[in-house]
Design a protein around this motif. Structure first.
Motif, mmCIF file in Angstrom:
data_model
loop_
_atom_site.group_PDB
_atom_site.id
_atom_site.type_symbol
_atom_site.label_atom_id
_atom_site.label_comp_id
_atom_site.label_asym_id
_atom_site.label_seq_id
_atom_site.Cartn_x
_atom_site.Cartn_y
_atom_site.Cartn_z
ATOM 1 N N TYR A 135 10.065 13.206 -10.527
ATOM 2 C CA TYR A 135 8.799 13.046 -11.251
ATOM 3 C C TYR A 135 8.923 11.931 -12.294
ATOM 4 N N GLU A 136 10.090 11.823 -12.898
ATOM 5 C CA GLU A 136 10.315 10.783 -13.901
ATOM 6 C C GLU A 136 10.293 9.395 -13.278
ATOM 7 N N GLU A 137 10.718 9.273 -12.033
ATOM 8 C CA GLU A 137 10.765 7.974 -11.373
ATOM 9 C C GLU A 137 9.416 7.517 -10.819
ATOM 10 N N LEU A 138 8.529 8.465 -10.510
ATOM 11 C CA LEU A 138 7.298 8.128 -9.794
ATOM 12 C C LEU A 138 6.453 7.044 -10.461
ATOM 13 N N PRO A 139 6.265 7.056 -11.781
ATOM 14 C CA PRO A 139 5.410 6.021 -12.371
ATOM 15 C C PRO A 139 5.915 4.595 -12.124
ATOM 16 N N VAL A 140 7.220 4.426 -12.084
ATOM 17 C CA VAL A 140 7.773 3.088 -11.860
ATOM 18 C C VAL A 140 7.438 2.610 -10.452
ATOM 19 N N TYR A 141 7.569 3.511 -9.480
ATOM 20 C CA TYR A 141 7.227 3.158 -8.096
ATOM 21 C C TYR A 141 5.726 2.929 -7.965
ATOM 22 N N LEU A 142 4.937 3.824 -8.555
ATOM 23 C CA LEU A 142 3.487 3.686 -8.490
ATOM 24 C C LEU A 142 3.031 2.352 -9.065
ATOM 25 N N ASN A 143 3.673 1.922 -10.117
ATOM 26 C CA ASN A 143 3.294 0.671 -10.762
ATOM 27 C C ASN A 143 3.465 -0.525 -9.833
ATOM 28 N N GLU A 144 4.319 -0.390 -8.819
ATOM 29 C CA GLU A 144 4.559 -1.490 -7.875
ATOM 30 C C GLU A 144 3.564 -1.511 -6.729
ATOM 31 N N VAL B 36 0.881 -1.166 0.000
ATOM 32 C CA VAL B 36 0.000 0.000 0.000
ATOM 33 C C VAL B 36 0.918 1.216 0.000
ATOM 34 N N GLY B 37 0.854 2.025 -1.046
ATOM 35 C CA GLY B 37 1.844 3.081 -1.190
ATOM 36 C C GLY B 37 1.275 4.478 -1.272
ATOM 37 N N TYR B 38 2.108 5.424 -0.857
ATOM 38 C CA TYR B 38 1.822 6.857 -0.928
ATOM 39 C C TYR B 38 3.052 7.560 -1.465
ATOM 40 N N TYR B 39 2.846 8.576 -2.303
ATOM 41 C CA TYR B 39 3.966 9.468 -2.593
ATOM 42 C C TYR B 39 3.496 10.915 -2.509
ATOM 43 N N GLY B 40 4.417 11.770 -2.097
ATOM 44 C CA GLY B 40 4.115 13.187 -1.888
ATOM 45 C C GLY B 40 4.867 13.677 -0.669
ATOM 46 N N VAL B 41 4.654 14.927 -0.340
ATOM 47 C CA VAL B 41 5.310 15.491 0.840
ATOM 48 C C VAL B 41 4.757 14.826 2.098
ATOM 49 N N ILE B 42 5.662 14.492 3.005
ATOM 50 C CA ILE B 42 5.279 13.898 4.293
ATOM 51 C C ILE B 42 5.409 14.991 5.351
ATOM 52 N N ASP B 43 4.276 15.542 5.772
ATOM 53 C CA ASP B 43 4.294 16.674 6.692
ATOM 54 C C ASP B 43 3.089 16.609 7.623
ATOM 55 N N GLU B 44 2.669 17.745 8.140
ATOM 56 C CA GLU B 44 1.584 17.763 9.128
ATOM 57 C C GLU B 44 0.244 17.372 8.532
ATOM 58 N N ARG B 45 0.192 17.251 7.220
ATOM 59 C CA ARG B 45 -1.060 16.855 6.574
ATOM 60 C C ARG B 45 -1.288 15.338 6.580
ATOM 61 N N ILE B 46 -0.278 14.572 6.952
ATOM 62 C CA ILE B 46 -0.412 13.119 6.987
ATOM 63 C C ILE B 46 -0.901 12.662 8.361
ATOM 64 N N ASN B 47 -1.864 11.753 8.372
ATOM 65 C CA ASN B 47 -2.377 11.183 9.618
ATOM 66 C C ASN B 47 -1.427 10.072 10.053
ATOM 67 N N LEU B 48 -0.432 10.434 10.821
ATOM 68 C CA LEU B 48 0.615 9.486 11.221
ATOM 69 C C LEU B 48 0.067 8.401 12.141
ATOM 70 N N ASN B 49 -0.908 8.759 12.952
ATOM 71 C CA ASN B 49 -1.511 7.763 13.837
ATOM 72 C C ASN B 49 -2.268 6.702 13.026
ATOM 73 N N LEU B 50 -2.964 7.148 11.990
ATOM 74 C CA LEU B 50 -3.661 6.199 11.117
ATOM 75 C C LEU B 50 -2.669 5.249 10.457
ATOM 76 N N LEU B 51 -1.558 5.782 10.009
ATOM 77 C CA LEU B 51 -0.529 4.952 9.388
ATOM 78 C C LEU B 51 -0.002 3.923 10.367
ATOM 79 N N GLN B 52 0.297 4.372 11.574
ATOM 80 C CA GLN B 52 0.839 3.471 12.593
ATOM 81 C C GLN B 52 -0.167 2.378 12.964
ATOM 82 N N MET B 53 -1.403 2.757 13.236
ATOM 83 C CA MET B 53 -2.405 1.785 13.657
ATOM 84 C C MET B 53 -2.763 0.814 12.530
ATOM 85 N N SER B 54 -2.773 1.288 11.302
ATOM 86 C CA SER B 54 -3.075 0.418 10.169
ATOM 87 C C SER B 54 -1.955 -0.593 9.944
#
Length: 360
Positions: free
Chosen positions: A252-261, A197-215
């Motif tokens: 940006y050029e690398e993101l599609p390869v990671y997303l594909n996984e 289960v993947g995410y890409y983007g800035v990791i900052d105060e907008r991410i629910n870190l508790n949700l990530l941990q509990m999941s």
């Protein structure tokens, strides 16, 4: 990257863009639009000041029609006088603002048309200057056109300006749709156990870190992959577990390869002031790769995509979403993607700008 000197900055620019985001940071709305607008306009992008350093000008050339200037001053309030010394003229066709923090330059430079492309409610972000609200009032007063990066922002800004256009985040389908392209798989994700289960983007105060941990705790056989730079929070604030993987920033050029996984793509945003008006660009990018998407209930996501995205509140919902992917999501994605592209967005913006210039 071609380095530019003071003599390379001149008076023939059609658009001066004032942007709070670095060009070589995460590739997002400004880069998408500016690159496409450069087909019709010669553009100078001015970033936030980088400090005086050795006193030399700093800038680089992206293409013949896109130059980037990094002002060598300490205070953004001094930017107007700095630009008067750098640029040969102080009158330009279009001034394009991504942040109200630059509004003071209007005391030094003149534009036939002023555009405010409001992609975020910056005043609600962690560490935001208290001056931003008043600066935005001044910018809205001066602006001829206001573009917004989502419906929620549009609803907020249309009450404050008479000429507001909603241009939600769009997508470059060809870039993210790998199809049968054969690309080398990076070793850092190749070694991660599936499913991912993947995410890409800035990791900052907008991410629910508790949700990530509990999941991650609830689903130890699932690998949770986070791709992107860590900003405004510390590494010790992040949840750490054997099945959580932080892979750092990718181009940006690398993101599609990671997303594909990814087996599933996630948007684990917190519901707070910083996410109140967001319209995540990655939503459509995930769709291009035909990945089932799991997201918290961001307003613009919920109202537009609830029919094809799994919306969650907590780790129990996350668990259920993994096992209850919506059956027809790919057909829904295709219908959505048929109606959007960055090319189309940039063309419509260009048409609006040219209309304003003709009236000026």
């Amino acid at each position: 990257m071609n380095i530019l000197a003071k003599k390379d900055f001149h008076s023939s620019y059609d658009v001066i863009v004032f942007c709070h985001l670095r060009w070589d940071f995460v590739y997002q709305r400004p880069q998408h639009l500016i690159t496409r607008l450069s087909n019709d306009f010669k553009i100078l992008v001015i970033e936030e000041p980088v400090g005086k350093g050795d006193g030399s000008e700093r800038g680089f050339k992206i293409s013949d029609n896109i130059h980037v200037l990094q002002p060598t001053i300490d205070n953004i309030e001094d930017l107007g006088s700095f630009l008067k010394d750098i640029l040969e003229t102080k009158v330009f066709p279009v001034g394009w603002f991504y942040s109200p923090a630059f509004v003071n330059v209007l005391n030094y430079l003149n534009f036939s048309a002023i555009v405010y492309d409001c992609m975020d409610e910056l005043s609600l972000f962690k560490g935001a200057s208290q001056k931003l609200i008043e600066q935005e009032k001044n910018l809205l007063s001066a602006a001829d056109i206001v573009f917004t990066g989502g419906k929620s922002l549009y609803e907020a800004k249309k009450e404050k300006h008479s000429n507001v256009f909603c241009f939600p985040s769009s997508v470059d389908q060809e870039h993210f749709n790998l199809g049968n392209k054969s690309l080398e798989l990076p070793s850092d994700i190749d070694s991660i156990p599936k499913p991912i289960v993947g995410y890409y983007g800035v990791i900052d105060e907008r991410i629910n870190l508790n949700l990530l941990q509990m999941s991650a705790q609830k689903m130890p056989d699932i690998s949770f992959v986070m791709i992107g730079p860590i900003c405004k929070i510390e590494e010790q604030d992040l949840p750490w577990a054997a099945n959580i993987f932080y892979l750092g920033m990718k181009t940006y050029e690398e993101l599609p390869v990671y997303l594909n996984e990814f087996d599933y793509a996630m948007m684990p945003f917190a519901l707070n002031d910083a996410t109140k008006f967001i319209s995540p660009t990655k939503t459509l990018e995930y769709m291009c790769a035909m990945k089932p998407i799991i997201s918290t209930k961001i307003k613009d996501v919920e109202r537009d995509y609830s029919h094809c995205i799994q919306l969650i509140d907590d780790e129990n919902d996350f668990f259920n979403a993994i096992h209850q992917t919506k059956a027809d999501f790919k057909d829904a994605y295709l219908e959505i993607l048929q109606n959007t592209s960055w090319d189309r967005t940039a063309a419509k913006m260009s048409q609006i700008i040219n209309g304003i210039k003709e009236l000026a």
